[in-house]
Scaffold this motif. Structure first.
Motif, short mmCIF file in Angstrom:
data_model
loop_
_atom_site.label_atom_id
_atom_site.label_comp_id
_atom_site.label_asym_id
_atom_site.label_seq_id
_atom_site.Cartn_x
_atom_site.Cartn_y
_atom_site.Cartn_z
N ILE A 1 7.76 -28.15 -2.19
CA ILE A 1 6.87 -27.12 -2.99
C ILE A 1 7.55 -26.99 -4.32
N GLN A 2 8.71 -27.09 -4.63
CA GLN A 2 9.23 -27.30 -5.78
C GLN A 2 8.55 -28.58 -6.80
N ILE A 3 8.33 -29.56 -6.12
CA ILE A 3 7.56 -30.80 -6.79
C ILE A 3 6.30 -30.19 -7.15
N GLY A 4 5.82 -29.72 -6.24
CA GLY A 4 4.14 -29.28 -6.20
C GLY A 4 3.98 -28.39 -7.56
N ARG A 5 5.13 -27.35 -7.64
CA ARG A 5 4.96 -26.38 -8.74
C ARG A 5 5.34 -26.87 -10.05
N ALA A 6 6.27 -27.95 -10.08
CA ALA A 6 6.70 -28.66 -11.30
C ALA A 6 5.41 -29.29 -11.78
N ILE A 7 4.74 -29.90 -10.91
CA ILE A 7 3.12 -30.76 -11.31
C ILE A 7 2.62 -29.82 -12.06
N CYS A 8 2.33 -28.51 -11.51
CA CYS A 8 1.48 -27.70 -11.91
C CYS A 8 1.91 -27.09 -13.47
N CYS B 1 -2.69 -24.70 -9.52
CA CYS B 1 -3.00 -24.33 -10.92
C CYS B 1 -4.09 -23.34 -10.94
N PRO B 2 -3.95 -22.54 -11.83
CA PRO B 2 -5.26 -21.58 -11.74
C PRO B 2 -6.50 -22.53 -12.30
N GLN C 1 3.38 -28.76 -15.79
CA GLN C 1 3.31 -29.92 -16.48
C GLN C 1 1.68 -29.82 -16.78
N LEU C 2 0.81 -29.75 -15.83
CA LEU C 2 -0.57 -29.62 -16.15
C LEU C 2 -0.79 -28.44 -17.09
N THR C 3 -0.47 -27.18 -16.57
CA THR C 3 -0.61 -26.12 -17.45
C THR C 3 -0.16 -26.09 -18.91
N HIS C 4 0.90 -26.97 -19.19
CA HIS C 4 1.28 -27.20 -20.36
C HIS C 4 0.73 -28.28 -21.32
N GLY C 5 -0.55 -28.79 -20.64
CA GLY C 5 -1.40 -29.54 -21.62
C GLY C 5 -1.24 -31.11 -21.12
N ASN C 6 -0.40 -31.40 -20.16
CA ASN C 6 -0.18 -32.79 -19.86
C ASN C 6 -1.64 -33.05 -18.79
N ALA D 1 -1.15 -38.51 -17.30
CA ALA D 1 0.12 -38.36 -17.64
C ALA D 1 1.24 -38.04 -16.89
N VAL D 2 1.00 -36.94 -15.76
CA VAL D 2 1.80 -36.46 -15.04
C VAL D 2 2.07 -37.53 -14.04
N SER D 3 0.93 -38.16 -13.18
CA SER D 3 1.35 -39.26 -12.53
C SER D 3 1.88 -40.45 -12.92
N GLN D 4 1.66 -40.76 -14.38
CA GLN D 4 2.46 -41.87 -14.75
C GLN D 4 4.01 -41.51 -14.97
N ALA D 5 4.53 -40.06 -15.42
CA ALA D 5 5.61 -40.04 -15.40
C ALA D 5 6.40 -40.04 -13.98
#
Length: 108
Positions: free
Chosen positions: A59-66, A106-107, A68-73, A77-81
Motif C-alpha cells: 500500500i505504501q508503494i502504491g501511494r508513493a507511486i501516485c 490517483c484522482p 510521484q505521478l501527481t507531482h508531474g512525473n 519516469a516512475v517505472s524507470q525510477a
C-alpha cells in the motif's frame, strides 16, 4: 527498448483505466489496489517486492507511486525510477504496478 517499454506502459494503463475508479475512501482504495495487484501476481509473496510487514508495505508503494505521478512525473519516469532501485525486476511487472497504483490511488 524504450519504444517497447512506452508501448507496455500505454497498453497497461489503457487496460486498467476502467478497472476501478479512484475515490475518496482510502480503505476502499487500499482494498481495490490490493485486489488488483493480487490478481496481477504482484501482491505480497507473489511479486518481486518484499513485504516484511504485509500488505501495508505494498500500500505504501502504491501511494508513493501516485504521489510521484501527481507531482508531474510520467508513468514511464516512475517505472524507470523503480527499475533503477530494483535491478532485476521485470519491466512488465513494474509497468503493471504503476498502472494499478494510478488506477487505485490517483484522482482522474
Amino acid at each position: 527498448m524504450r519504444g517497447v517499454f512506452v508501448s507496455i506502459v500505454i497498453a497497461t494503463a489503457a487496460s486498467l483505466s476502467f478497472a476501478c475508479p479512484a475515490g475518496a475512501d482510502t480503505d476502499a482504495d487500499d482494498q481495490a489496489y490490493l485486489n488488483l495487484i493480487n490478481a496481477s501476481g504482484l501482491g505480497c509473496g507473489q511479486g518481486p517486492f518484499s513485504c516484511p510487514t504485509g500488505d501495508s508495505d505494498m500500500i505504501q508503494i502504491g501511494r508513493a507511486i501516485c504521489r510521484q505521478l501527481t507531482h508531474g512525473n510520467s508513468s514511464l519516469a516512475v517505472s524507470q525510477a523503480i527499475l533503477r532501485q530494483k535491478p532485476g525486476v521485470q519491466p512488465d511487472m513494474v509497468v503493471r504496478l504503476v498502472a494499478i497504483a494510478k488506477t487505485a490511488y490517483c484522482p482522474t
